[in-house]
Design an enzyme around this catalytic site. Structure first.
Site, PDB file in Angstrom:
ATOM      1  N   GLU A 179      -6.236   6.723  -1.491  1.00  0.00           N
ATOM      2  CA  GLU A 179      -6.135   5.604  -0.553  1.00  0.00           C
ATOM      3  C   GLU A 179      -6.716   4.329  -1.163  1.00  0.00           C
ATOM      4  OE1 GLU A 179      -4.508   5.415   2.245  1.00  0.00           O
ATOM      5  OE2 GLU A 179      -3.891   7.496   2.067  1.00  0.00           O
ATOM      6  N   HIS A 223       0.841  -1.207   0.000  1.00  0.00           N
ATOM      7  CA  HIS A 223       0.000   0.000   0.000  1.00  0.00           C
ATOM      8  C   HIS A 223       0.874   1.254   0.000  1.00  0.00           C
ATOM      9  CE1 HIS A 223      -3.587   2.374   1.509  1.00  0.00           C
ATOM     10  NE2 HIS A 223      -2.598   3.157   1.923  1.00  0.00           N
ATOM     11  N   GLU A 224       1.870   1.289   0.878  1.00  0.00           N
ATOM     12  CA  GLU A 224       2.723   2.476   0.965  1.00  0.00           C
ATOM     13  C   GLU A 224       3.644   2.606  -0.258  1.00  0.00           C
ATOM     14  OE1 GLU A 224       1.991   4.655   3.035  1.00  0.00           O
ATOM     15  OE2 GLU A 224       0.655   3.383   4.235  1.00  0.00           O
ATOM     16  N   HIS A 244       1.671   4.304  -2.859  1.00  0.00           N
ATOM     17  CA  HIS A 244       1.658   5.760  -2.698  1.00  0.00           C
ATOM     18  C   HIS A 244       2.915   6.382  -3.300  1.00  0.00           C
ATOM     19  CE1 HIS A 244      -1.936   6.555  -0.488  1.00  0.00           C
ATOM     20  NE2 HIS A 244      -1.597   5.887   0.605  1.00  0.00           N
TER      21      HIS A 244
END
Length: 353
Positions: A187, A136-137, A140
């Site tokens: 997100e 997930h990060e 980003h």
């Protein structure tokens, strides 16, 4: 090979050359593509960000957190390298673990973005869930979301500094609300990146369940959690809709049940499966991305969400819109009939039967 809780490890497919456009939500991708087209935009934002000193942020974590590598938090480092390899990220960003009981992670910086996760995440997540969080990060970072989060920070500070100017503050607040809406879509994009990094839908859903209810899932059921999501999206009446608007308008993250529902919809729509089969945009084609097509896809996404939403307020707006369309159609038909009668009275031949 097994995970730390004796679940068998799945073989993951390396997504060679994958572009971040593959996992970006249409509303997120539309904004990103448009802003990437603005020549020099990143340089301007980076100049603003210099006021808050990106180096200072990194130094604060270097001084007060643990930098992860093969010697420090080796389990975390292994999951990190696995997530990066699956998403075909050759150069790992720096990774830090900070002291906090909450399960959380963040991507910080623009010139050299780095990732921070909490001790709560390390302690409460199993290997598959941790890989999803780290993916997930990484998502980003690969999407460049730090640029726009920096704009959010700048605009928020500006709004606070000119709060005595009603017009200026109102305008900035409207922009900030729109930026919060983008951030929530970013997100959702990162949730998809986390799923692609781990390639274990159950683990991605467990991660969201742990974000909602802590680390112990022995008495929690995935199906029941998704039922909560359905009730949140469509249950209640107009009062609940108003409460939901208040809960989300100034929030950077969608609520956990909504994130779980959106991820499930993305899987069920077949997009996740197509990517695993190799059907995804490559980085070497990013320069050919069409702003028009991406903005159209964003508009289509919002339209589809509006048409399919079970939220009571949205349902009412659809009915009002349909009623307005019916009234407009009736008025148009009446005008045509009136005009036809008028022409007939002036000697025009009557319509054929």
């Amino acid at each position: 090979m097994t995970t730390d809780d004796n679940r068998p490890t799945r073989r993951r497919i390396t997504l060679t050359g994958i572009s971040s456009r593959a996992w970006e939500h249409p509303a997120d991708r539309g904004a990103l593509t448009a802003l990437r087209e603005l020549r020099g935009f990143d340089d301007i934002v980076k100049a603003f960000f210099g006021m808050w000193n990106e180096r200072g942020f990194r130094l604060s974590f270097l001084a007060g957190a643990i930098r992860v590598d093969h010697r420090q938090y080796p389990r975390v480092y292994q999951r990190f390298t696995e997530a990066a390899a699956t998403l075909d990220v050759a150069e790992l960003p720096e990774l830090y673990v900070e002291q906090s009981p909450m399960i959380n992670g963040q991507a910080i910086g623009m010139d050299k973005p780095f990732i921070v996760i909490t001790t709560g995440a390390v302690e409460k997540l199993d290997d598959e869930e941790l890989r999803a969080l780290l993916g997930h990060e990484i998502g980003h970072v690969r999407s460049g979301h730090a640029v726009y989060k920096t704009i959010m920070m700048i605009l928020t500070r500006w709004a606070a500094s000119i709060s005595w100017m009603p017009v200026g503050a109102i305008t900035l607040r409207a922009i900030i609300v729109a930026m919060y809406e983008w951030w929530r879509k970013a997100e959702l994009s990162a949730d998809r990146a986390g799923l692609l990094a781990g390639q274990d839908p159950a683990a991605s859903l467990r991660l969201l369940m742990k974000l909602a209810g802590g680390g112990d899932l022995s008495q929690i059921d995935t199906t029941a959690f998704l039922e909560q999501a359905a009730e949140y999206e469509g249950g209640g009446d107009l009062r609940d809709s108003i409460h939901k608007l208040g809960m989300t308008a100034w929030s950077t993250h969608p609520v956990p049940v909504a994130r779980a529902s959106e991820l499930r919809k993305w899987i069920d729509a077949g997009d996740y499966g197509r990517i695993l089969e190799g059907d995804y945009p490559r980085r070497d084609s990013d320069g050919n991305a069409s702003v028009t097509e991406d903005v159209k896809a964003a508009a289509d996404s919002y339209r589809q969400t509006f048409n399919n939403s079970q939220d009571p307020l949205v349902s009412l707006l659809r009915k009002l819109g349909g009623g307005a369309a019916d009234m407009a159609g009736s008025a148009a038909r009446g005008a045509r009939d009136w005009a036809g009668r008028g022409r007939g009275s002036e000697g025009d031949p009557p319509p054929a039967s």
